[in-house]
Design a protein around this motif. Structure first.
Motif, PDB file in Angstrom:
ATOM      1  N   ASP A  28      -2.747  -6.074  -3.990  1.00  0.00           N
ATOM      2  CA  ASP A  28      -3.950  -6.000  -4.813  1.00  0.00           C
ATOM      3  C   ASP A  28      -5.146  -6.614  -4.098  1.00  0.00           C
ATOM      4  O   ASP A  28      -6.255  -6.118  -4.201  1.00  0.00           O
ATOM      5  N   ARG A  32      -8.700  -4.636  -3.110  1.00  0.00           N
ATOM      6  CA  ARG A  32     -10.033  -5.151  -3.431  1.00  0.00           C
ATOM      7  C   ARG A  32     -10.938  -5.119  -2.208  1.00  0.00           C
ATOM      8  O   ARG A  32     -12.103  -4.756  -2.295  1.00  0.00           O
ATOM      9  N   ALA A  35     -11.831  -1.472  -1.484  1.00  0.00           N
ATOM     10  CA  ALA A  35     -12.823  -0.985  -2.446  1.00  0.00           C
ATOM     11  C   ALA A  35     -14.202  -1.553  -2.136  1.00  0.00           C
ATOM     12  O   ALA A  35     -15.209  -0.842  -2.186  1.00  0.00           O
ATOM     13  N   THR A  98     -10.274  -4.820  -9.978  1.00  0.00           N
ATOM     14  CA  THR A  98      -9.314  -3.738  -9.802  1.00  0.00           C
ATOM     15  C   THR A  98      -8.307  -3.732 -10.937  1.00  0.00           C
ATOM     16  O   THR A  98      -8.043  -4.751 -11.573  1.00  0.00           O
ATOM     17  N   SER A 100      -4.448  -1.963 -11.450  1.00  0.00           N
ATOM     18  CA  SER A 100      -3.363  -1.169 -10.873  1.00  0.00           C
ATOM     19  C   SER A 100      -2.807  -0.231 -11.925  1.00  0.00           C
ATOM     20  O   SER A 100      -2.380  -0.658 -12.992  1.00  0.00           O
ATOM     21  N   CYS A 106      -4.770   2.789  -7.881  1.00  0.00           N
ATOM     22  CA  CYS A 106      -5.560   1.658  -8.357  1.00  0.00           C
ATOM     23  C   CYS A 106      -6.961   2.150  -8.693  1.00  0.00           C
ATOM     24  O   CYS A 106      -7.471   3.073  -8.047  1.00  0.00           O
ATOM     25  N   GLU A 107      -7.568   1.568  -9.714  1.00  0.00           N
ATOM     26  CA  GLU A 107      -8.953   1.862 -10.052  1.00  0.00           C
ATOM     27  C   GLU A 107      -9.772   0.602  -9.849  1.00  0.00           C
ATOM     28  O   GLU A 107      -9.295  -0.500 -10.121  1.00  0.00           O
ATOM     29  N   ALA A 108     -11.005   0.769  -9.374  1.00  0.00           N
ATOM     30  CA  ALA A 108     -11.851  -0.384  -9.077  1.00  0.00           C
ATOM     31  C   ALA A 108     -13.233  -0.174  -9.663  1.00  0.00           C
ATOM     32  O   ALA A 108     -13.736   0.952  -9.713  1.00  0.00           O
TER      33      ALA A 108
END
Length: 140
Positions: A28, A32, A35, A98, A100, A106-108
Motif C-alpha cells: 500500500d 501511494r 499514485a 488510497t 485497496s 487500488c483507488e487513489a
C-alpha cells in the motif's frame, strides 16, 4: 530546550499516526508513492512542462489518449485566453489517500495545490506482473 510530555492513561489511544502503522502494508505504501508521482506528472503534462510520452508506461491506452487530448485543449485555451502557453505552474501534491479494492486493484484520491487553487485527482490503479498501471484517471 526541554519538551514536557503528559502521562497518558493506559486505556487511552494515541492520536499520532505512523506511516507504517496506518493500516497499510508495504504494498500500500508503494501504491501511494506511485499514485503521487503519476498525479504530479499528469498535472505537469497539463501545464506543458512534461511530455505526455513520459507516462506511456504508467497509463493504459485510453487514459493516455484522454490526457494527451486534454493537454492539447488546455494549452490551446491558455494561449487564446491569456496569451500564455503555461496555464498552470508548479503543481505540488499535498495529500494521497488510497483504498485497496483487492490485492491487485487500488483507488487513489490526490489533492494537488497550484498557484491559485487546489485540484482533485482520482485514479484507479491495477497491478499486472508487479507493475502498477492507471486504468482510470479523473483530474478536477
Amino acid at each position: 530546550m526541554t519538551v514536557a510530555t503528559a502521562h497518558r492513561p493506559a486505556g487511552r489511544q494515541s492520536n499520532q499516526r505512523t506511516f507504517s502503522g496506518y493500516g497499510s502494508s508495504g504494498a500500500d505504501i508503494d501504491v501511494r508513492l506511485v499514485a503521487r508521482s503519476i498525479a504530479q506528472a499528469a498535472l505537469e503534462v497539463l501545464a506543458g512542462t512534461r511530455a505526455v510520452s513520459q507516462l506511456s508506461r504508467s497509463l493504459d491506452p485510453d487514459c493516455y489518449v484522454a490526457l494527451q487530448h486534454r493537454a492539447a485543449l488546455t494549452r490551446k485555451h491558455a494561449a487564446r485566453v491569456r496569451g500564455n502557453l503555461q496555464p498552470h505552474r508548479s503543481p505540488m501534491v499535498r495529500s494521497v489517500r488510497t483504498c485497496s479494492i483487492s490485492e491487485d486493484i487500488c483507488e487513489a484520491s490526490i489533492v494537488v495545490a497550484e498557484e491559485l487553487r487546489c485540484r482533485a485527482v482520482a485514479m484507479r490503479l491495477e497491478r499486472l506482473d508487479g507493475v502498477w498501471r492507471v486504468t482510470a484517471l479523473e483530474i478536477g
